[in-house]
Design a protein around this motif. Structure first.
Motif, PDB file in Angstrom:
ATOM      1  N   SER A  30       0.896  11.940  13.749  1.00  0.00           N
ATOM      2  CA  SER A  30       2.271  12.184  14.635  1.00  0.00           C
ATOM      3  C   SER A  30       3.001  11.892  14.456  1.00  0.00           C
ATOM      4  O   SER A  30       3.730  11.962  14.225  1.00  0.00           O
ATOM      5  CB  SER A  30       1.811  10.956  15.716  1.00  0.00           C
ATOM      6  N   HIS A  33       4.852  14.738  10.944  1.00  0.00           N
ATOM      7  CA  HIS A  33       5.546  16.606  11.493  1.00  0.00           C
ATOM      8  C   HIS A  33       6.595  16.826  10.475  1.00  0.00           C
ATOM      9  O   HIS A  33       6.675  17.693  10.010  1.00  0.00           O
ATOM     10  CB  HIS A  33       4.926  16.387  12.619  1.00  0.00           C
ATOM     11  N   THR A  37       7.073  19.039   7.380  1.00  0.00           N
ATOM     12  CA  THR A  37       7.406  20.381   7.959  1.00  0.00           C
ATOM     13  C   THR A  37       8.356  20.920   6.590  1.00  0.00           C
ATOM     14  O   THR A  37       8.730  21.313   5.959  1.00  0.00           O
ATOM     15  CB  THR A  37       8.108  20.135   9.084  1.00  0.00           C
ATOM     16  N   LEU A  47       1.267  23.609  10.942  1.00  0.00           N
ATOM     17  CA  LEU A  47       1.633  22.645  11.442  1.00  0.00           C
ATOM     18  C   LEU A  47      -0.034  21.582  11.795  1.00  0.00           C
ATOM     19  O   LEU A  47      -0.231  20.854  12.139  1.00  0.00           O
ATOM     20  CB  LEU A  47       2.883  22.496  12.186  1.00  0.00           C
ATOM     21  N   ALA A  51      -2.684  19.763  11.810  1.00  0.00           N
ATOM     22  CA  ALA A  51      -3.022  18.488  13.373  1.00  0.00           C
ATOM     23  C   ALA A  51      -4.710  18.897  13.664  1.00  0.00           C
ATOM     24  O   ALA A  51      -4.940  17.467  13.969  1.00  0.00           O
ATOM     25  CB  ALA A  51      -1.973  18.815  14.582  1.00  0.00           C
TER      26      ALA A  51
END
Length: 526
Positions: A30, A33, A37, A47, A51
């Protein structure tokens, strides 16, 4: 606590460390990201795949986990799983591209089956009076892992931003900080591999495979002499004195037979109810929920409080699970969970959303674009769906998309404290009851000869809804149904689970697996 009990506790603790690594894995990502990116120029779909990769990996692994568990043993399968965690952490930390990062995350998802196999193993080595406490260690380690991951991410990000000399020397900077986040998992995963070699093979699995002498030897280390003799005798009776492992087809036939009806109902229904109460969605999108309701505290600070509460109530569950009993705790937890979701839904039902010149400025809307909001300026809307539809219909899709991320945050007026209290209360109920009880019941209600297939099958159902469906559709629900309806649905699932479990779930506290099997069989045939 006598020596056999200490041995059982020690072995259970080692196996339950997989829950800690699971908690680390689902929370460490978490914090990455923003960095991944930028590193790989990811699209939103890519993305999302990173996850969701572990979720898909878990679904694949659960199709085969039962077979490998019965074929090669609980211990050996857990060792392979621990190695997969290690490989995943190494691959994630050194991933050169989006594709390799996704594959590494997928491999980590294969290891998520550690939760179901830990439930099987601990349930088989734990004394009846300690089984609930020991199986719930898995849930405790998960929430500890989640909390530790939150602290690790916070520490690494702040260190990378401050850039002290020692951090720069080891490439702990803003370019590489995400690799440290994912690579830190290598340490506990490698330690777990080593520790798993110290646990014995499950005596139930040994009996299942006709190795009675070895099973008796193991049982003598985790039971008092009289208990060891009696339990070996009970396992042998349960297996109908067979000396081979039933095939998957034979296990499936047994699972769907009439004597297994109640056990199957309990397993499948809890596998559905637990994820559909919405915990995984609230975990994955917790900061976003807190952002929507505002308040003085930051979303990060509120998340830390929630995770601390989660740990304390999981510890409380471990202390009381074998005293209060499974049935009482589950029904109480579902009741409190329903009330908590009702509180959250009530807060959102009473929210008011108003667009003002100040909110437009907060959303970064230019003066020329602000004119387009004139028809709905200072108009009160009584749901998040209503204001979204009004803005979309008034200003058009392009301008709406530019403000959608901050629309609810900027315009909402509601009792944020009430939402926070409701979510904290639900997390308490979940970590005290709904979360750990699932794995305890899985370890208790299914007989030895079908346990691997039955538990991994139920875990597959839980993974489909908890790991994929619920978190995937949560943003869609918020956008199309609204927060009030979404949380009402989660509360309704608590009520449905309460009614169903009140009618079929017996108390299993203090009973051996074989005694529970006989009680459920009698209830199924009555």
């Amino acid at each position: 606590m006598n020596q056999p009990q200490r041995n059982a506790l020690y072995y259970a603790f080692i196996v339950a460390l997989g829950g800690f690594i699971f908690g680390l894995d689902i929370m460490l990502i978490s914090g990455t990201h923003e960095y991944t990116t930028a590193e790989f120029n990811l699209t939103s779909l890519q993305l999302g795949n990173i996850a969701a990769g572990p979720g898909y990996g878990a679904l694949i692994a659960l199709l085969f986990a039962g077979y490998f568990s019965d074929k090669f043993g609980r211990k050996n399968t857990l060792i392979v799983i621990a190695c997969l965690y290690t490989v995943s952490a190494i691959g994630s930390a050194f991933a050169p591209s989006y594709f390799w990062l996704f594959i590494a995350r997928l491999i980590g998802g294969l290891a998520f089956t550690s939760l179901s196999l830990a439930s099987i193993y601990i349930g088989e080595i734990a004394p009846a009076r300690m089984r609930g406490k020991l199986v719930s260690m898995n849930q405790l380690n998960i929430v500890i892992g989640i909390f530790v991951a939150t602290l690790i991410n916070y520490f690494l990000v702040n260190t990378a931003q401050d850039a002290p000399a020692w951090a720069q020397a080891i490439l702990l900077d803003e370019e590489h900080v995400w690799r440290w986040m994912l690579g830190i998992e290598i340490i506990p995963a490698a330690i777990w591999v080593v520790l798993l070699f110290m646990i014995p093979k499950s005596p139930h699995w040994l009996m299942l495979n006709g190795k009675q002498q070895e099973a008796e030897s193991v049982m003598e280390t985790i039971r008092e002499p009289e208990e060891a003799i009696q339990e070996i005798r009970d396992i042998k009776t349960s297996l109908n004195e067979t000396d081979h492992t039933p095939s998957m087809i034979q296990q499936a036939q047994l699972i769907f037979s009439k004597p297994m009806r109640i056990a199957l109902l309990i397993g499948v229904f809890m596998a559905l109810v637990q994820p559909l109460t919405g915990m995984n969605a609230m975990l994955a999108f917790q900061p976003m929920i807190f952002q929507q309701v505002g308040g003085d505290s930051s979303p990060f600070a509120q998340s830390v409080v929630v995770n601390l509460v989660g740990i304390s109530f999981t510890v409380l569950a471990m202390l009381l699970i074998d005293k209060l009993g499974r049935r009482f705790i589950l029904l109480g937890g579902l009741s409190v969970g329903a009330i908590a979701m009702a509180i959250v839904a009530f807060a959102f039902f009473n929210a008011v959303y108003v667009i003002t010149p100040e909110t437009l400025s907060a959303m970064g809307v230019s003066a020329s674009d602000a004119m387009k909001f004139a028809p709905i300026l200072n108009t009160e809307f009584f749901s998040d769906v209503a204001i979204r539809e009004a803005v979309l219909g008034t200003v058009g899709e392009d301008l709406y998309n530019s403000v959608a991320g901050n629309l609810i945050i900027s315009t909402a007026s509601m009792n944020g404290t009430l939402v926070f209290i409701g979510i904290v209360t639900f997390v308490c109920a979940y970590n005290f009851s709904i979360g750990p009880i699932l794995w305890i019941l899985f370890s208790e209600v299914f007989p030895t000869k079908v346990r691997a297939l039955a538990i991994t099958g139920c875990a597959f159902i839980t993974s489909v809804f908890g790991g994929v469906v619920v978190p995937t559709f949560f943003p869609w629900q918020l956008e199309n149904m609204g927060a009030a309806i979404t949380f009402t649905i989660y509360g309704s699932m608590c009520v449905i689970g309460l009614v169903a479990m009140a009618s079929v779930l017996p108390e299993t506290k203090g009973k051996s697996i074989e005694e529970i099997e006989e009680a459920l069989k009698a209830k199924s045939l009555s």
